[in-house]
Write a protein that holds these residues in place. Structure first.
Motif, PDB file in Angstrom:
ATOM      1  N   ASN A 117       0.837  -1.197   0.000  1.00 37.70           N
ATOM      2  CA  ASN A 117       0.000   0.000   0.000  1.00 37.70           C
ATOM      3  C   ASN A 117       0.871   1.246   0.000  1.00 37.70           C
ATOM      4  O   ASN A 117       1.146   1.842   1.049  1.00 37.70           O
ATOM      5  N   LYS A 119       1.759   5.081  -2.051  1.00 38.27           N
ATOM      6  CA  LYS A 119       1.111   6.110  -2.858  1.00 38.27           C
ATOM      7  C   LYS A 119       2.059   7.278  -3.050  1.00 38.27           C
ATOM      8  O   LYS A 119       2.800   7.655  -2.132  1.00 38.27           O
ATOM      9  N   ASN A 244       0.405   4.289   2.631  1.00 39.96           N
ATOM     10  CA  ASN A 244      -0.955   4.731   2.946  1.00 39.96           C
ATOM     11  C   ASN A 244      -1.105   4.958   4.445  1.00 39.96           C
ATOM     12  O   ASN A 244      -1.855   5.842   4.874  1.00 39.96           O
ATOM     13  N   GLU A 301       2.708  17.990 -10.641  1.00 42.75           N
ATOM     14  CA  GLU A 301       1.494  17.278 -11.039  1.00 42.75           C
ATOM     15  C   GLU A 301       1.816  16.121 -11.983  1.00 42.75           C
ATOM     16  O   GLU A 301       2.699  16.223 -12.838  1.00 42.75           O
ATOM     17  N   ARG A 304      -2.049  12.266 -15.918  1.00 42.57           N
ATOM     18  CA  ARG A 304      -2.805  11.022 -15.713  1.00 42.57           C
ATOM     19  C   ARG A 304      -2.938  10.209 -16.997  1.00 42.57           C
ATOM     20  O   ARG A 304      -2.868   8.982 -16.981  1.00 42.57           O
ATOM     21  N   THR A 307       0.286   8.376 -17.542  1.00 47.79           N
ATOM     22  CA  THR A 307       0.473   7.329 -16.540  1.00 47.79           C
ATOM     23  C   THR A 307      -0.458   6.152 -16.806  1.00 47.79           C
ATOM     24  O   THR A 307      -0.084   4.983 -16.613  1.00 47.79           O
ATOM     25  N   GLU A 308      -1.659   6.438 -17.271  1.00 49.30           N
ATOM     26  CA  GLU A 308      -2.584   5.357 -17.623  1.00 49.30           C
ATOM     27  C   GLU A 308      -2.040   4.551 -18.795  1.00 49.30           C
ATOM     28  O   GLU A 308      -2.111   3.315 -18.801  1.00 49.30           O
ATOM     29  N   ASN A 325      -4.825   0.533 -10.608  1.00 47.08           N
ATOM     30  CA  ASN A 325      -5.843   1.519 -10.265  1.00 47.08           C
ATOM     31  C   ASN A 325      -5.111   2.810  -9.904  1.00 47.08           C
ATOM     32  O   ASN A 325      -4.516   2.912  -8.836  1.00 47.08           O
ATOM     33  N   LEU A 326      -5.139   3.784 -10.788  1.00 45.18           N
ATOM     34  CA  LEU A 326      -4.359   4.997 -10.577  1.00 45.18           C
ATOM     35  C   LEU A 326      -4.823   5.781  -9.376  1.00 45.18           C
ATOM     36  O   LEU A 326      -4.041   6.524  -8.759  1.00 45.18           O
ATOM     37  N   ASP A 327      -6.095   5.635  -8.996  1.00 44.46           N
ATOM     38  CA  ASP A 327      -6.579   6.337  -7.814  1.00 44.46           C
ATOM     39  C   ASP A 327      -5.885   5.852  -6.547  1.00 44.46           C
ATOM     40  O   ASP A 327      -5.818   6.568  -5.546  1.00 44.46           O
ATOM     41  N   GLU A 328      -5.347   4.647  -6.603  1.00 45.70           N
ATOM     42  CA  GLU A 328      -4.686   4.072  -5.435  1.00 45.70           C
ATOM     43  C   GLU A 328      -3.221   4.480  -5.321  1.00 45.70           C
ATOM     44  O   GLU A 328      -2.641   4.384  -4.230  1.00 45.70           O
ATOM     45  N   LEU A 330      -1.742   7.429  -7.311  1.00 44.02           N
ATOM     46  CA  LEU A 330      -1.468   8.845  -7.596  1.00 44.02           C
ATOM     47  C   LEU A 330      -2.094   9.747  -6.542  1.00 44.02           C
ATOM     48  O   LEU A 330      -3.085   9.369  -5.909  1.00 44.02           O
TER      49      LEU A 330
END
Length: 331
Positions: A117, A119, A244, A301, A304, A307-308, A325-328, A330
């Motif tokens: 975990n 980030k 995290n 910044e 995205r 990175t995707e 999962n980029l939300d996890e 970035l």
């Protein structure tokens, strides 16, 4: 910042997760020897924070920000601890030896794929954003029959670490050019040793970053692909990450670090000569080479979209088991 973390994977598994380099302190990876650089001296109400960094050009902003006092002004007593490479950065954060560390984007994708975990707090270094930017390239000997990325299929190509950002981006570029990336024989060679391996015929092509790239080109190497730029013109290469647990238990310190790093990145981007100067204080890169090398772009910044694309490529070519999962990972 709390540094009590649980080791989620065995050390051997974690050590497989590596960042952009693994060699000498003057370039792609740095041996560093665990040297530290104290920040403000720990006086007053400053919060201590230890950050693991590879002593390479990419990390110049944090060294420059320390010198300019940005971290102290944000209330942090910064200690920089040099690492032998990204392989030490991830377990260093997991074990709590580092509060934050510098690592490349694919390394954190791999870590997440393995159940760690972690980030990003902020971006750290990106492709120079211009065609033939010279920051990262796959090169061959001048008389090589290899003329395009597609010709790399069936050839032996060196990267500093397997299953990471180098072979992932090269595979993407080769397929885009009509070649079969599954036929590339990737082998591990550290950036400092790659030019010699190429010249001696140990590999057919070599992926090299600055400052070793400039040296190789001076010695007659020829560029086949600027793999970062050709993957995406604004590809984010590496950034500063934490756990995290740290994000949740001490958000105030994380935000202070983010603010100081943002200032440091902006200052570095606006003052390239000071970047070249500061690099000379923590690496062995001589002044002439520092004046000629291409610098990455420094911005806080993440892009995205880029990175995707990188995450999808990592999944496609087997670097990770599925698109991250980029939300996890970035900010």
């Amino acid at each position: 910042m709390k540094r009590k973390l649980s080791v989620l994977l065995a050390t051997a598994s974690v050590l497989a997760v590596s960042a952009c380099g693994g060699g000498s302190p003057s370039g792609g990876n740095g041996d560093g020897g665990g040297e530290t650089s104290g920040g403000s001296g720990g006086g007053g109400d400053l919060t201590p924070i230890t950050v693991g960094v590879i002593p390479i050009v990419d990390t110049a902003p944090i060294w420059l920000g320390e010198e300019k006092g940005f971290f102290e002004e944000e209330g942090l007593d910064l200690e920089l601890q040099t690492t032998s490479g990204g392989a030490a950065a991830v377990p260093g954060v997991v074990s709590g030896d580092f509060d934050c560390a510098f690592g490349n984007v694919v390394s954190i994708m791999v870590a997440a794929d393995q159940g760690l975990n972690l980030k990003f707090v902020t971006n750290g270094a990106s492709s120079a954003g211009m065609e033939n930017d010279g920051f990262s390239a796959v090169v061959v000997n001048e008389d090589s029959p290899i003329k395009s990325p597609a010709d790399l299929a069936g050839k032996k190509v060196s990267v500093n670490n397997l299953s990471n950002i180098g072979d992932t981006t090269i595979s993407h570029v080769v397929e885009e050019d009509g070649g079969d990336p599954s036929k590339i024989n990737f082998v591990e060679v550290g950036f400092p040793d790659a030019p010699a391996a190429l010249a001696n015929g140990q590999v057919d092509a070599a992926w090299i970053l600055e400052p070793f790239l400039s040296s190789a080109l001076k010695d007659g190497a020829r560029v086949i692909s600027y793999n970062f730029y050709e993957t995406h013109p604004n590809l984010d290469i590496a950034g500063y990450f934490t756990s995290n647990e740290n994000m949740e238990s001490d958000p105030e310190t994380v935000e202070k670090f983010r603010a100081a790093m943002t200032r440091s990145l902006e200052y570095a981007q606006e003052n390239p000569q000071e970047v070249r100067d500061i690099v000379g204080t923590y690496t062995e890169i001589d002044e002439q080479l520092r004046s000629e090398m291409v610098l990455p772009e420094y911005r806080a910044e993440f892009n995205r979209e880029a990175t995707e694309l990188l995450g999808n490529a990592a999944a496609k070519y087997g670097t990770v088991s599925e698109p991250p999962n980029l939300d996890e990972i970035l900010p």
